[in-house]
Design an enzyme around this catalytic site. Structure first.
Site: not given
Ligand code: UDP
Length: 348
Positions: A42, A98, A114, A125, A128, A168
């Site tokens: 965070d 968010s 972003k 990523g 994965k 949003y």
């Protein structure tokens, strides 16, 4: 209770982005209770240390300060925090970072875009690379101002792409799209939850949402600021119900998006009146202008969650409000006296 996963591995490693937020911190609590080792990421832009302070110092809990709009280099973050990294890959990754209230994303419009776009890309990523199950916190906002009610997962939504809420809504729509792309192209095990309005302990008093505004106003004897005529509807889910649904989804094999929320639909005026009853307040109602693009109706169709997860909410609005009032009372008492009014800004 959902099946505990601790039997599969003595202690799965689970990462929560936005883990110091309202929902993220309740998730960290639940994951630890289920026997997970938890990494909480965070940057505290809207999350708060006080939501996770009770977890700091627990050996199975790691807090790392990081903004996920930048790549997530876990070993480097552990070095920065002077903590040895866990010696197993991340089994589950829950992407909850968010700003999430209209006031917060209006204050951080570019960061909101972003975190939904680059933040989701970075989190995917990592999932994965580590072979993690990835759970995206999406939102009922992807339905925009819906033309059908209740909303099923099959509804594609009615979103203004350039309105004040679009930062949003469109970020989360992109987040869903890239999550499905990683699933299709890279076979990442993905889950998508569309979260409807949720409330409970640890909401920020000043996040600008209807429920904290009305609670604070009612407890301070100030008028409750109902926007428009208060005829617009929302369906509010108590946090423990939502967390139960999230945990069931995480440990399921369900790829498609799943609505989680309480189908008990109320008008905003009814919500204000329910909060007056729950607090015993004699505050008046003050009608103020309706914000632009404010969705007129919102009610989840939870057939899918019922069928696939065996989940439905158990806490009624009346009972949930009764559980939540003491939190707001205590939070208001703990505000520094001199800054009482400054600490809880007006509703707008
Ligand atoms: N609202 C209100 N008074 C307030 C704050 C919000 O009447 O002080 C209304 C808002 O216009 C919306 C509904 O309450 O129609 C829910 O707003 P909230 O910000 O809680 O969340 P949203 O569901 O819009 O994301």
């Amino acid at each position: 209770m959902a099946n505990s996963v601790s039997s599969e591995n003595h202690r799965p490693l689970t990462l929560v982005t936005g883990g110091a937020g309202f929902l993220g911190s309740h998730l960290c609590d639940r994951l630890l209770a289920e026997g997970h080792e938890v990494i909480c990421l965070d940057n505290l832009i809207t999350g708060r240390m006080e939501n996770i302070r009770h977890l700091l110092g627990r050996p199975q809990f790691h807090y790392l300060n990081h903004d996920v709009t930048h790549p997530i280099d876990l070993p480097a973050l552990f070095v920065q925090a002077s903590t040895p990294p866990p010696d197993q890959p991340v089994r589950y990754l829950l992407h909850f970072a968010s700003p999430a209230s209209p006031k917060d994303y209006a204050r951080h419009p570019i960061h909101t875009l972003k975190v939904g776009a680059m933040g989701t890309y970075h989190a995917l990523g990592l999932a994965k690379a580590q072979g993690s199950v990835f759970l995206l916190a999406s939102t009922s906002e992807i339905y925009g101002d819906p033309e059908v009610s209740p909303q099923t997962e099959k509804y594609w939504g009615n979103v203004n792409p350039i309105g004040p809420r679009s930062v949003y809504d469109e970020a989360k729509r992109f987040a869903e799209a890239i999550t499905m792309a990683y699933h299709r192209e890279h076979q990442v095990k993905t889950r998508i939850v569309r979260i409807f309005n949720t409330y409970g302990e640890r909401m920020r008093l000043d996040d600008g949402r209807a429920l904290p505004n009305f609670m604070v106003q009612a407890l301070q004897g100030k008028p409750l600021t109902v926007y428009g005529e208060g005829a617009q509807t929302r369906s509010l889910c108590y946090v423990s119900d939502l967390v139960e649904g999230l945990y069931r989804l995480l440990t399921s094999n369900e790829v498609g998006p799943v609505n989680l929320g309480n189908p008990e639909e109320v008008s905003i005026l009814q919500l204000a009146q329910a909060i007056l009853r729950a607090t015993g307040s004699k505050s008046a109602i003050a009608y103020e202008p309706l914000p632009e693009d404010d969705p007129q109706r919102r009610q989840p169709d939870i057939t899918s969650a019922r069928q696939k997860l065996g989940w439905e909410p158990r806490v009624s609005l009346e009972n949930g409000l009764a559980k939540t009032v003491p939190y707001f009372q205590a939070s208001l008492q703990n505000l520094p006296r001199a800054t009482d009014s400054a600490a809880v800004p007006p509703a707008h």
